[in-house]
Design an enzyme around this catalytic site. Structure first.
Site, PDB file in Angstrom:
ATOM      1  N   GLU A  84       4.663  -0.133  10.193  1.00 27.32           N
ATOM      2  CA  GLU A  84       5.519   0.717  11.023  1.00 27.32           C
ATOM      3  C   GLU A  84       5.980   1.944  10.242  1.00 27.32           C
ATOM      4  O   GLU A  84       6.050   3.046  10.774  1.00 27.32           O
ATOM      5  CB  GLU A  84       6.758  -0.068  11.476  1.00 27.32           C
ATOM      6  N   LYS A  91     -11.105   3.801  -6.642  1.00 31.78           N
ATOM      7  CA  LYS A  91     -10.836   4.817  -7.675  1.00 31.78           C
ATOM      8  C   LYS A  91     -12.147   5.312  -8.272  1.00 31.78           C
ATOM      9  O   LYS A  91     -13.066   4.511  -8.480  1.00 31.78           O
ATOM     10  CB  LYS A  91     -10.035   4.200  -8.838  1.00 31.78           C
ATOM     11  N   CYS A 144      31.431  -4.850  16.822  1.00 27.98           N
ATOM     12  CA  CYS A 144      32.601  -5.322  17.554  1.00 27.98           C
ATOM     13  C   CYS A 144      33.766  -5.288  16.571  1.00 27.98           C
ATOM     14  O   CYS A 144      33.725  -5.951  15.534  1.00 27.98           O
ATOM     15  CB  CYS A 144      32.363  -6.752  18.042  1.00 27.98           C
ATOM     16  N   LYS A 183      -5.221  -4.272  -3.717  1.00 26.17           N
ATOM     17  CA  LYS A 183      -3.943  -3.582  -3.880  1.00 26.17           C
ATOM     18  C   LYS A 183      -2.870  -4.658  -3.837  1.00 26.17           C
ATOM     19  O   LYS A 183      -2.708  -5.352  -2.832  1.00 26.17           O
ATOM     20  CB  LYS A 183      -3.743  -2.586  -2.738  1.00 26.17           C
TER      21      LYS A 183
HETATM   22  S1  IVH Z   1      -3.927   2.506  -9.072  1.00 27.43           S
HETATM   23  C1  IVH Z   1      -1.789   7.041  -9.511  1.00 27.43           C
HETATM   24  N1  IVH Z   1      -4.426   0.042  -8.378  1.00 27.43           N
HETATM   25  O1  IVH Z   1       0.278   0.858  -5.129  1.00 27.43           O
HETATM   26  C2  IVH Z   1      -1.618   5.705  -8.905  1.00 27.43           C
HETATM   27  N2  IVH Z   1      -2.332   0.950  -7.775  1.00 27.43           N
HETATM   28  O2  IVH Z   1       0.987   2.581  -2.953  1.00 27.43           O
HETATM   29  C3  IVH Z   1      -2.803   4.852  -9.256  1.00 27.43           C
HETATM   30  N3  IVH Z   1      -0.865  -0.619  -6.591  1.00 27.43           N
HETATM   31  O3  IVH Z   1       1.690   3.345  -7.160  1.00 27.43           O
HETATM   32  C4  IVH Z   1      -2.498   3.485  -8.884  1.00 27.43           C
HETATM   33  N4  IVH Z   1      -2.245  -2.330  -6.622  1.00 27.43           N
HETATM   34  O4  IVH Z   1       1.974   0.845  -7.855  1.00 27.43           O
HETATM   35  C5  IVH Z   1      -3.533   1.043  -8.341  1.00 27.43           C
HETATM   36  N5  IVH Z   1      -5.043  -2.138  -7.879  1.00 27.43           N
HETATM   37  C6  IVH Z   1      -4.139  -1.154  -7.830  1.00 27.43           C
HETATM   38  C7  IVH Z   1      -2.864  -1.301  -7.224  1.00 27.43           C
HETATM   39  C8  IVH Z   1      -1.990  -0.212  -7.207  1.00 27.43           C
HETATM   40  C9  IVH Z   1      -1.044  -1.898  -6.255  1.00 27.43           C
HETATM   41  C10 IVH Z   1       0.376   0.144  -6.322  1.00 27.43           C
HETATM   42  C11 IVH Z   1       0.717   1.161  -7.380  1.00 27.43           C
HETATM   43  C12 IVH Z   1       0.750   2.468  -6.650  1.00 27.43           C
HETATM   44  C13 IVH Z   1       1.053   2.012  -5.258  1.00 27.43           C
HETATM   45  C14 IVH Z   1       0.712   3.038  -4.228  1.00 27.43           C
END
Ligand code: IVH
Length: 668
Positions: free
Chosen positions: A36, A289, A425, A116
């Protein structure tokens, strides 16, 4: 939309995003699901793109949230901690690749695809191979130094085996395993305490606890996923940096995929969606990445996120069902919360029959009407929420929902404070659900721990008007109790006995039991330890409160307003008259120990004759506090050999630096 309407919607979106940022990043108690939240941001991005003339100087779309709290010292990251661009669609992943190709040419690119982790972003610093500091993301530039609590985690290396860079920042997440989350909630259920909403927020709340003992009782885990500052930087690929992390015994994500091009990345994401169900931690998506550090460098970043990476988020599960009714719940502090009563529906493995509707603004914005078909969503462990109405299925004659103007329980006209989303309330004394919940909370395990005074018993006491205030509990008569359901001689005697025993509970339990807004168990303990009596608290001023490490402005205001209220004053007097212990012995009043009692110490470096933990025990025994990080509220830094950054920081803040011998003098 007319210009005015667009402007109004933009303002509304910005306010709402700010509000949810605050709840998520700073307080770790979100009201809405991530999905959301992302929708609000998407809508803002679209409107801002469509109406560039209405974009304000600092668009919120570009801003990283801020998790900093008072009570922690700040630390500036050597390299900023950025956020990631998000998407929920594979088409946008293809667009991401096109953007990368525009920036870097169309030669095939190698991508790393990883889960993630839905945790708390933290940066670890190693100097000359030694762990020195853990800092939260904060606002991306500077974060909170959480080293003391981080040291309670046991799966990260304290020392790196050579070769290693002179200075290294390792980025990753703190998380709570699903298993640990379940264990804690099971305990809470058994104790009759409300359950935590999801592991991510519990992890965020735990790592920021000022009470280390409490923090220690919940197990947190570390996983690494990235690099911050690194000097010298001898890597060509992110994957080779990860090999070093592995060699240094850093835990890494369970699976990762090294693939060519975005199509293969998408396949990896689909694979991951299957595998993640078996992971021990919560995942909310995949991160893709570029593997080459040189290409990362060339791609660069925006003010918020790198251009060489993107997060793909998995959709939350949704279902359509009928809204049968809107119930209004009245909370302990009088807040009216609308709850959707739904035709039960299967969603993410559970039957859902209720969902949150937040407040009247949300109902109006979504134009939710009784009888509507609604889309319900459940993300992670978050309470189900109504996302939108299926307008095509709206029954004829369905009327807009009118939020009650009077309390559904006691009929008092409701009020809404300026700038607040909630209706309240104001009848704190006579509104039955408020009275019930207040007494229930007072008697609960987390407060006065009065055995035999559970919710059902309190409900009857209030309904029969045997107790309508907290002090009434202490004048209950046996013959009253004997009229309650399931009560006989023995149970009545036991309850009276338990009430008698509760009179000598620790002071913090009594303070916590008052249910002062923003004052939880940790703050109650701080208050008891610092002021030692209710009479002192009745007189306390904001200035004195904010001096206490761990108490910020909002909490201080709330405390002063509670103790200044005449009704609360008479309640406290009545409790004291009933014989409740309203004070606590200060640790030790002997002349020298006064120098230590109430003072905050930080220990650093190697002490000549004792371990830091032993010095900590001595300080605490004398009524002082040992903290893990230096701030302007630190009274003394006890520095031993090879003291590092804490010493520099103490000096820059003008904190007194003393030796072990001087500490022993103070303790004599
Ligand atoms: S790489 C420059 N890899 O998600 C940031 N981040 O929503 C590069 N996160 O700030 C981050 N799992 O704290 C990366 N496998 C993963 C991740 C991850 C969780 C977090 C991280 C980032 C946030 C963004």
């Amino acid at each position: 939309m007319a210009d005015d309407a667009i402007q109004a919607r933009l303002d509304e979106l910005r306010n709402s995003i700010r509000h949810h940022n605050e709840l998520y990043y700073r307080e770790a108690v979100p009201e809405i699901s991530d999905r959301e939240y992302d929708r609000l941001k998407e809508e803002l991005t679209e409107l801002e793109a469509q109406y560039p003339e209405l974009v304000i100087e600092e668009s919120l779309v570009e801003v990283v949230g801020d998790d900093r709290l008072s009570g922690f010292s700040s630390y500036t990251h050597r390299e900023p901690m950025q956020s990631l661009d998000n998407t929920y669609s594979f088409e946008e992943l293809e667009e991401f690749e096109k953007r990368v190709e525009r920036l870097l040419g169309d030669a095939p690119k190698e991508y790393l695809v990883e889960p993630k982790i839905d945790g708390v972003a933290v940066s670890l610093t190693y100097e000359n191979g030694l762990f020195v500091r853990a800092v939260t993301r904060g606002n991306g530039i500077e974060g909170d130094d959480i080293t003391a609590n981080f040291e309670l985690i046991d799966n990260f290396p304290r020392q790196l085996s050579p070769p290693y860079p002179d200075i290294l920042e390792v980025r990753g997440e703190i998380y709570m395993t699903n298993e640990e989350f379940e264990r804690i909630n099971e305990q809470r259920r058994a104790d009759g305490q409300p359950e935590f909403a999801n592991p991510r927020n519990l992890a965020a709340g735990t790592i920021k606890m000022l009470d280390r003992k409490e923090a220690k009782s919940r197990k947190l885990t570390w996983v690494s996923h990235g690099r911050g500052f690194c000097e010298p930087l001898n890597y060509e690929k992110l994957s080779s940096f990860f090999s070093d992390l592995d060699r240094w015994n850093f835990p890494l994500v369970e699976n990762h995929w090294l693939v060519n091009g975005i199509q293969k990345s998408i396949e990896a994401v689909q694979n991951l969606d299957e595998l993640r169900k078996t992971y021990s931690y919560p995942t909310d998506g995949a991160v893709i990445k570029l593997n080459s550090l040189e290409l990362q460098d060339q791609a660069g970043s925006t003010s918020k996120a790198p251009r060489w990476a993107i997060a793909y988020k998995f959709e939350a599960e949704q279902a359509v069902t009928r809204l049968n009714d809107i119930a209004i719940q009245v909370g302990r502090t009088g807040t009216l919360s609308p709850v959707a009563i739904l035709e039960p529906v299967q969603l993410a493995g559970t039957t859902v029959s209720r969902a949150t509707l937040h407040n009247s603004d949300e109902i109006a914005r979504k134009d939710v009407r009784i009888g509507d078909s609604v889309i319900v969503e459940k993300a992670g462990e978050i309470i189900p929420a109504i996302i939108e109405v299926v307008l095509a299925q709206r029954p004829e004659g369905a009327e807009s929902y009118a939020f009650p103007e009077s309390c559904p329980s006691c009929g008092t006209q409701v009020v809404r404070a300026d700038g607040e989303a909630a209706h309240r309330c104001p009848n704190t004394i006579g509104c039955p659900p408020q009275v019930r919940r207040r007494i229930q909370f007072f008697a609960s395990r987390q407060c006065m721990d009065i055995e035999g005074l559970g919710e059902a018993v309190v409900d009857q006491l209030v309904d029969k008007e045997f107790a309508t205030t907290i002090p009434d509990l202490y004048s209950l008569k046996k013959e009253d109790l004997l009229t309650l359901e399931k009560f006989a001689e023995k149970s009545a005697d036991n309850l009276l006995q338990a009430l008698e025993e509760s009179k000598s509970r620790e002071l913090w339990r009594l303070i916590h039991g008052f249910g002062i807004p923003h004052v939880g168990s940790s703050a109650s303990k701080l208050l008891a330890k610092t002021f030692f009596s209710l009479s002192a608290l009745l007189e306390v001023k904001v200035d004195a409160l904010v001096e206490v490490e761990g108490i910020g402005d909002i909490v201080a205001e709330s405390i002063v307003s509670f103790f200044g209220d005449p009704d609360n004053k008479s309640m406290i007097e009545a409790l004291m008259a009933a014989g409740l212990k309203a004070e606590e012995e200060p640790p030790d009043q002997s002349a020298n120990k006064v120098a230590v009692a109430g003072k905050t110490f930080v220990l650093t470096g190697t002490l000549p004759t004792m371990k830091r933990s032993e010095a900590k025990t001595l300080i605490e025994a004398a009524g002082g506090k040992a903290s893990g990080s230096v701030s302007k509220k630190t009274d003394f830094l006890v520095a031993g050999e090879s003291a590092g950054s804490k010493l520099t920081k103490a000096e820059s803040l003008g904190v007194s630096v003393i030796s072990e011998a001087q500490l022993l003098d103070l303790l004599k």
